[in-house]
Design an enzyme around this catalytic site. Structure first.
Site, PDB file in Angstrom:
ATOM      1  CG  HIS A 315      -2.040   0.990   1.155  1.00 23.90           C
ATOM      2  ND1 HIS A 315      -1.882   2.326   1.432  1.00 23.90           N
ATOM      3  CD2 HIS A 315      -3.348   0.826   0.823  1.00 23.90           C
ATOM      4  CE1 HIS A 315      -3.041   2.944   1.278  1.00 23.90           C
ATOM      5  NE2 HIS A 315      -3.944   2.056   0.907  1.00 23.90           N
ATOM      6  CG  ASP A 373      -7.751  -2.037  -2.732  1.00 20.67           C
ATOM      7  OD1 ASP A 373      -8.888  -1.562  -2.606  1.00 20.67           O
ATOM      8  OD2 ASP A 373      -6.724  -1.354  -2.624  1.00 20.67           O
TER       9      ASP A 373
END
Length: 439
Positions: A315, A373
């Site tokens: 991330h 995600d």
């Protein structure tokens, strides 16, 4: 500084300009938590310099009391509450109240809030005709951009941004109507009748009912799936000054109405580098196809000369394990267990990739953990939600964060219309030549 601000000025930073032989003092401001910031609001006036910060990755564009992220330690707080505690012990309506109003509600406050949201969930009946103007194969995010922006043409009594009551009515309407807007985008693409919201159902349950029910028979929402959806909404409700939230604030700084601002946020979220990441995860799993092919793709992912990248790992903000990902991991396994989807080849690929990423030295050393995600894509796939709807569900969840940030921006007396500066690298002043003199 304004008295309302938690941030306080506590020191100065000296900027030395060796070329000019001068130095300048700049205030340093301390927030309640997180890094100190250098106040550069008067930098150009005092020095004639701008800062150059592409992507604004080192620039604080606003002061906010809503969300705090510490990416190095894997911390995410909503109004001071750890995301793990909210996801475990709260529900989305309670979190929505917290983000909008700053405190967790009492039982009476929560009951009234849920009632007010529930009774704003229907769309103006003429909006159904607006849907019919889109092609059936239109992307749900295109539909949502159009429909949300068009709300300002239907709800004229909540457009005055100077009126706190109208701002709150608009906020409630957006949170309430977004599940209906998203579910209708899906139904329209499927060629199925629109399903209207049900006042006796809770927020996430109502959304799933509008998605999957038909007029032909009674549809009962699976409580495990409703709980999973509620938790997904909590985890995606806000994430500080990301691209879409910054877009909402920038649009709002001009005085634009709240429906237009949220439509702008949806447009920004649509980008594959932002809200489209979980859709990219499913596309990657489809490309891999079978878990027997995983070793080859892992090898390619480790090869810097290969353009292939594993989507859903690591991330930009979190350099530790994304605190939302551990919650989503548990939720994903609950959903897969409930639906008995263990024989789905794509989900087999996902689970094997997860195992490798949590144990392979290459991934562990680089902290390339599966992110939120990765798991949300798995959950949506298991729930048979089409890939094109993934980003729309992100928009549904993020709406309460956007509108909370928008309200905070409107109420901040120090906020100005957004006007980033630039480093110009084009031509200087040139003499104009008539066309017959140009070679």
């Amino acid at each position: 500084m304004n008295e309302k601000n938690a941030a306080t000025q506590h020191a100065h930073m000296t900027l030395v300009d060796h070329a000019r032989g001068t130095s300048y003092d700049m205030p340093v401001i301390r927030g309640s938590v997180g890094p100190d910031v250098i106040d550069i609001r008067h930098l150009y006036t005092d020095t004639g310099y701008f800062t150059f910060d592409p992507g604004f990755t080192s620039t604080g564009s606003c002061e906010s009391k809503i969300t705090f992220i510490n990416g190095e330690e894997g911390i995410l707080l909503y109004r001071g509450y750890a995301i793990q505690d909210l996801a475990e012990h709260s529900d989305f309506m309670e979190v929505a109240y917290l983000l909008l109003k700053g405190e967790l509600p009492t039982a009476a406050e929560k009951t009234k809030f849920e009632h007010d949201i529930t009774y704003h969930s229907m769309l103006h009946e003429q909006i159904a005709y607006l849907y019919r103007g889109f092609r059936r194969d239109a992307h749900p995010m295109a539909v949502m951009c159009g429909v949300v922006g068009a709300l300002s043409a239907f709800y004229h009594d909540s457009l005055n941004i100077s009126d706190p009551r109208q701002r709150m009515i608009a906020s409630y309407r957006l949170v309430a109507k977004m599940p209906t807007i998203a579910a209708w985008a899906y139904k329209y693409a499927m060629g199925q009748p629109f399903i209207y919201p049900r006042n006796e159902m809770r927020y996430a349950e109502n959304f799933l009912h509008m998605m999957f029910a038909t007029p032909c028979e009674t549809y009962k929402v699976n409580p495990i799936l409703a709980k999973a959806m509620d938790r997904i909404l909590i985890l995606h409700a806000d994430h500080e000054q990301n691209a879409s939230t910054s877009t909402v604030r920038l649009a709002g700084s001009s005085g634009a109405n709240p429906f237009a601002c949220i439509a702008a946020g949806i447009a920004s979220l649509w980008g594959p580098a932002h809200g489209g990441a979980n859709e990219a995860v499913l596309n990657m799993l489809t490309k891999i196809g079978d878990k027997r092919h995983i070793p080859d793709y892992i090898r390619r992912a480790k090869d810097k000369s290969d353009s292939f990248r594993l989507m859903g790992f690591g991330h930009r903000v979190y350099k530790n394990y994304d605190p939302r990902a551990s919650i989503m991991r548990r939720t994903a396994h609950e959903v897969l267990g409930e639906l008995d989807k263990t024989d789905d080849p794509l989900l087999e690929v996902a689970m094997e990739l997860e195992r490798i990423a949590l144990s392979d030295e290459y991934f562990v050393e680089r902290r390339l953990y599966p992110n939120v995600d990765f798991y949300s894509g798995i959950i949506f796939k298991a729930m048979e939600i089409p890939t094109a709807m993934f980003t729309a569900l992100f928009a549904l969840a993020r709406t309460v964060g956007w509108i909370s940030q928008w309200n905070e921006m409107i109420e901040d007396p120090s906020q100005k219309i957004g006007r980033p500066r630039q480093l110009y690298s084009g031509q200087g002043l040139r003499p104009f030549k008539p066309i017959h003199q140009r070679m």
